[in-house]
Design a protein around this motif. Structure first.
Motif, PDB file in Angstrom:
ATOM      1  N   LEU A 144     -10.402 -50.664 -23.954  1.00 49.31           N
ATOM      2  CA  LEU A 144     -11.145 -50.056 -24.930  1.00 49.31           C
ATOM      3  C   LEU A 144     -10.866 -49.951 -26.371  1.00 49.31           C
ATOM      4  O   LEU A 144     -11.600 -49.834 -27.134  1.00 49.31           O
ATOM      5  CB  LEU A 144     -11.654 -48.609 -24.122  1.00 49.31           C
ATOM      6  CG  LEU A 144     -12.627 -48.680 -23.158  1.00 49.31           C
ATOM      7  CD1 LEU A 144     -12.450 -47.342 -22.318  1.00 49.31           C
ATOM      8  CD2 LEU A 144     -13.876 -48.840 -23.847  1.00 49.31           C
ATOM      9  N   ILE A 155     -19.504 -45.493 -16.030  1.00 47.86           N
ATOM     10  CA  ILE A 155     -18.940 -46.152 -17.001  1.00 47.86           C
ATOM     11  C   ILE A 155     -19.321 -47.602 -16.972  1.00 47.86           C
ATOM     12  O   ILE A 155     -19.808 -48.342 -17.949  1.00 47.86           O
ATOM     13  CB  ILE A 155     -17.339 -45.950 -17.242  1.00 47.86           C
ATOM     14  CG1 ILE A 155     -17.056 -44.511 -17.657  1.00 47.86           C
ATOM     15  CG2 ILE A 155     -16.766 -46.855 -17.888  1.00 47.86           C
ATOM     16  CD1 ILE A 155     -15.454 -43.913 -17.081  1.00 47.86           C
ATOM     17  N   PHE A 211     -23.390 -38.537 -18.193  1.00 42.33           N
ATOM     18  CA  PHE A 211     -23.719 -39.932 -18.498  1.00 42.33           C
ATOM     19  C   PHE A 211     -25.013 -40.048 -18.786  1.00 42.33           C
ATOM     20  O   PHE A 211     -25.448 -40.874 -19.600  1.00 42.33           O
ATOM     21  CB  PHE A 211     -23.370 -40.984 -17.448  1.00 42.33           C
ATOM     22  CG  PHE A 211     -21.582 -41.046 -17.406  1.00 42.33           C
ATOM     23  CD1 PHE A 211     -21.009 -41.756 -18.266  1.00 42.33           C
ATOM     24  CD2 PHE A 211     -20.843 -39.982 -16.464  1.00 42.33           C
ATOM     25  CE1 PHE A 211     -19.482 -41.927 -18.387  1.00 42.33           C
ATOM     26  CE2 PHE A 211     -19.449 -40.231 -16.413  1.00 42.33           C
ATOM     27  CZ  PHE A 211     -18.805 -41.116 -17.296  1.00 42.33           C
ATOM     28  N   VAL A 227     -19.387 -43.711 -28.321  1.00 45.65           N
ATOM     29  CA  VAL A 227     -19.407 -43.686 -26.886  1.00 45.65           C
ATOM     30  C   VAL A 227     -18.187 -44.371 -26.318  1.00 45.65           C
ATOM     31  O   VAL A 227     -17.460 -43.831 -25.306  1.00 45.65           O
ATOM     32  CB  VAL A 227     -20.553 -44.439 -26.423  1.00 45.65           C
ATOM     33  CG1 VAL A 227     -20.377 -44.858 -24.842  1.00 45.65           C
ATOM     34  CG2 VAL A 227     -21.924 -43.806 -26.429  1.00 45.65           C
ATOM     35  N   ARG A 228     -17.592 -45.337 -27.146  1.00 44.61           N
ATOM     36  CA  ARG A 228     -16.294 -45.836 -26.661  1.00 44.61           C
ATOM     37  C   ARG A 228     -15.114 -45.036 -26.701  1.00 44.61           C
ATOM     38  O   ARG A 228     -14.517 -44.717 -26.002  1.00 44.61           O
ATOM     39  CB  ARG A 228     -15.984 -47.013 -27.704  1.00 44.61           C
ATOM     40  CG  ARG A 228     -14.756 -47.714 -27.439  1.00 44.61           C
ATOM     41  CD  ARG A 228     -14.287 -48.583 -28.621  1.00 44.61           C
ATOM     42  NE  ARG A 228     -13.813 -47.888 -29.704  1.00 44.61           N
ATOM     43  CZ  ARG A 228     -12.648 -47.280 -29.848  1.00 44.61           C
ATOM     44  NH1 ARG A 228     -11.589 -47.440 -29.011  1.00 44.61           N
ATOM     45  NH2 ARG A 228     -12.352 -46.707 -30.992  1.00 44.61           N
ATOM     46  N   GLU A 230     -15.688 -41.702 -26.382  1.00 44.19           N
ATOM     47  CA  GLU A 230     -15.808 -40.866 -25.223  1.00 44.19           C
ATOM     48  C   GLU A 230     -15.615 -41.338 -23.843  1.00 44.19           C
ATOM     49  O   GLU A 230     -14.792 -40.571 -23.023  1.00 44.19           O
ATOM     50  CB  GLU A 230     -17.266 -40.360 -25.072  1.00 44.19           C
ATOM     51  CG  GLU A 230     -17.820 -39.410 -24.219  1.00 44.19           C
ATOM     52  CD  GLU A 230     -17.176 -37.948 -24.536  1.00 44.19           C
ATOM     53  OE1 GLU A 230     -17.146 -36.909 -23.761  1.00 44.19           O
ATOM     54  OE2 GLU A 230     -16.836 -37.614 -25.875  1.00 44.19           O
ATOM     55  N   ILE A 231     -15.674 -42.736 -23.430  1.00 40.77           N
ATOM     56  CA  ILE A 231     -15.070 -43.230 -22.384  1.00 40.77           C
ATOM     57  C   ILE A 231     -13.822 -43.382 -22.571  1.00 40.77           C
ATOM     58  O   ILE A 231     -13.153 -43.307 -21.606  1.00 40.77           O
ATOM     59  CB  ILE A 231     -15.766 -44.740 -22.405  1.00 40.77           C
ATOM     60  CG1 ILE A 231     -17.366 -44.775 -22.274  1.00 40.77           C
ATOM     61  CG2 ILE A 231     -15.308 -45.515 -21.132  1.00 40.77           C
ATOM     62  CD1 ILE A 231     -17.799 -45.897 -22.305  1.00 40.77           C
ATOM     63  N   CYS A 262     -12.458 -40.249 -21.074  1.00 43.58           N
ATOM     64  CA  CYS A 262     -12.714 -40.269 -19.598  1.00 43.58           C
ATOM     65  C   CYS A 262     -11.674 -40.942 -18.932  1.00 43.58           C
ATOM     66  O   CYS A 262     -11.097 -40.243 -17.812  1.00 43.58           O
ATOM     67  CB  CYS A 262     -14.146 -40.936 -19.359  1.00 43.58           C
ATOM     68  SG  CYS A 262     -15.695 -39.974 -19.665  1.00 43.58           S
TER      69      CYS A 262
END
Length: 195
Positions: free
Chosen positions: A41, A87, A147, A167-168, A170-171, A174
């Motif tokens: 990521l 995801i 999500f 979003v990247r 945020e992931i 996670c």
């Protein structure tokens, strides 16, 4: 991120009997796969979030997610599986393929697939003991809504590069929390096995 970390901490606390209750121990490579996914990521980054000041968004998990009384032992694995599945679903879209390096994205997808496969026996055991299908309320519902808000954000922003960068990040949050959960579960399993 604090709320996400709090949620996973609560899950660890309430699931300390998880391997005994569900007869399920996460494979050692589960943590390594999460770390590898986190590295991937980082590598798919194309732009800086600093160049996207209008696109920032706080995807906070609902407060209900961090209340231990609402998370049962069997739900800990369900929430972990749900996070990984959502995801994966986000990253399987054509829009993700257009936004990021396809080679790195495919490696990330393969890592997620392996993690989901590793969790399948835990889900089957959990469902067998509960005698029901996967619950669609409480923490699992909150994960789904979390999500969904990410998906809606991407749609609203028309899947722009800036939206994918937000979003990247945020992931990545996670995955950092997932790794923390996995480490604590592994430590608890080790402590339970020590005489």
């Amino acid at each position: 991120m604090a709320l996400l970390l709090s949620l996973l901490t609560v899950l660890v606390v309430v699931s300390c009997g998880l391997s005994g209750a569900l007869g399920c121990v996460l494979p050692q490579n589960h943590i390594l796969l999460s770390r590898d996914n986190l590295v991937l990521l980082r590598q798919v980054r194309r732009i800086s979030t600093l160049s996207c000041p209008k696109d920032t968004k706080d995807f906070r998990l609902p407060p209900a997610m961090v209340k231990g009384s609402q998370v049962q032992e069997a739900q800990a694995i369900l929430v972990l599986h749900g996070m990984l599945q959502h995801i994966s679903d986000l990253l399987l879209t054509e829009h993700a393929s257009a936004a990021w390096n396809t080679t790195l994205l495919n490696q990330l997808r393969m890592g997620l697939y392996q993690q989901l496969e590793d969790l399948e026996p835990c889900l089957v055991r959990g469902m067998g003991e509960e005698g029901t299908a996967l619950p669609s309320q409480g923490p699992t519902l909150a994960v789904r809504r979390y999500f969904q808000s990410i998906s809606l954000y991407l749609e609203k922003k028309q899947y722009s590069d800036c939206a994918w960068e937000v979003v990247r990040v945020e992931i990545m949050k996670c995955f950092s929390s997932i790794i923390t959960l996995q480490k604590r579960l592994s430590n608890m399993d080790r402590d339970l096995q020590t005489p």
